[in-house]
Design an enzyme around this catalytic site. Structure first.
Site, PDB file in Angstrom:
ATOM      1  N   ASP A 168       0.798  -1.029  -0.046  1.00  0.00           N
ATOM      2  CA  ASP A 168      -0.474  -0.051  -0.303  1.00  0.00           C
ATOM      3  C   ASP A 168       0.891   1.272  -0.100  1.00  0.00           C
ATOM      4  OD1 ASP A 168      -1.544   2.280   0.273  1.00  0.00           O
ATOM      5  OD2 ASP A 168      -2.350   0.943   2.052  1.00  0.00           O
ATOM      6  N   TYR A 184      -7.295  15.535  -5.340  1.00  0.00           N
ATOM      7  CA  TYR A 184      -6.405  14.747  -6.517  1.00  0.00           C
ATOM      8  C   TYR A 184      -6.063  15.872  -7.211  1.00  0.00           C
ATOM      9  CZ  TYR A 184      -6.147  11.912 -11.150  1.00  0.00           C
ATOM     10  OH  TYR A 184      -5.539  11.615 -11.644  1.00  0.00           O
ATOM     11  N   ALA A 216      -4.623  18.745  -5.087  1.00  0.00           N
ATOM     12  CA  ALA A 216      -4.163  18.949  -4.894  1.00  0.00           C
ATOM     13  C   ALA A 216      -2.228  18.212  -5.275  1.00  0.00           C
ATOM     14  CB  ALA A 216      -4.113  18.967  -3.764  1.00  0.00           C
ATOM     15  N   LYS A 247      -2.013  16.509  -7.077  1.00  0.00           N
ATOM     16  CA  LYS A 247      -1.240  15.972  -8.997  1.00  0.00           C
ATOM     17  C   LYS A 247      -0.590  17.877  -8.937  1.00  0.00           C
ATOM     18  CE  LYS A 247      -2.598  12.136  -9.397  1.00  0.00           C
ATOM     19  NZ  LYS A 247      -1.156  10.892 -10.475  1.00  0.00           N
TER      20      LYS A 247
END
Length: 227
Positions: A48, A139, A141, A143
């Protein structure tokens, strides 16, 4: 040009699986890291990536087992759609942990090999790493962070290893599975096939020493988030 041994995160499905398959078909040796095993006939390790210390340990163990890494492609990614005040904190933070911190951890652990071999890193950002959208704060933030990290890494390691940032648009993958309908692509959405985008990754990996493809934007011909 030989691709060598390529570590692919998120390689059990979607773009990661397409990259692992493309690497194998090109004569390379893909090694997949994912939180679940897949049916791909390639070497796989379960981890993970939100557990960054565990991710680093697995990368080091893989490196020792295979005799070193020539490249890393960081395809693993997740999302938690919704307005900031509606997304549970742990879900929001997991997106950043996987997409950004997991990317950094894997690259950091692989760097001794990559620097010694003048290897290559291909990070996977997103068009939403360059353009912000509502209901996508986690997402975006993460990327946007991948964009900044990759550009800084390229500046830091220039001349010593290759660094390419892939900026893909929408693709036909399981990434959209399980979302509320309002966050699903419309039925007529023009999305790329991950197998086609994987060819852009191979293009970056195959560049000769001293030639750098710093950034690749690969989107469907009709892409709502680009330009």
């Amino acid at each position: 040009m030989s691709i060598g041994t390529v570590l692919v995160t998120g390689g059990a499905s979607g773009l990661g699986a397409a990259v692992a398959t493309a690497v194998a078909e090109a004569g390379g040796r893909p090694v997949v890291l994912d939180r679940a095993r897949s049916d791909l006939d390639v070497e796989q390790e379960v981890v993970d990536l939100s557990d960054t210390r565990a991710a680093e340990a697995v990368v080091r163990a893989v490196s020792e087992r295979v005799g070193g890494l020539d490249a890393v492609v960081t395809c693993a990614g997740t999302d938690a759609c919704g307005r900031l005040d509606d997304v549970p904190g742990q879900d929001w933070e997991r997106v950043v942990a996987v997409n950004l911190f997991g990317t950094v951890a894997v690259v950091r652990a692989a760097m001794p090999d990559l620097l010694a071999r003048r290897g290559r890193v291909v990070t996977v950002a997103s068009t939403l790493g360059l353009r912000a959208f509502s209901d996508a704060t986690a997402y975006c933030a993460s990327k946007f962070g991948v964009v900044g990290f990759t550009r800084a890494l390229a500046a830091e390691t220039q001349g010593r290893m290759g660094v390419t940032m892939l900026v893909p648009g929408g693709m036909h993958t399981a990434f959209f599975d399980g979302r509320d309908e309002q966050y699903m692509p419309p039925p007529d959405a023009k999305l790329n096939q991950p197998q086609d985008v994987a060819q852009a990754v191979l293009f970056a990996l195959r560049q000769p020493p001293g030639c750098e493809v710093r950034e690749l934007v690969v989107t469907p011909a009709v892409e709502g988030s680009w330009p």
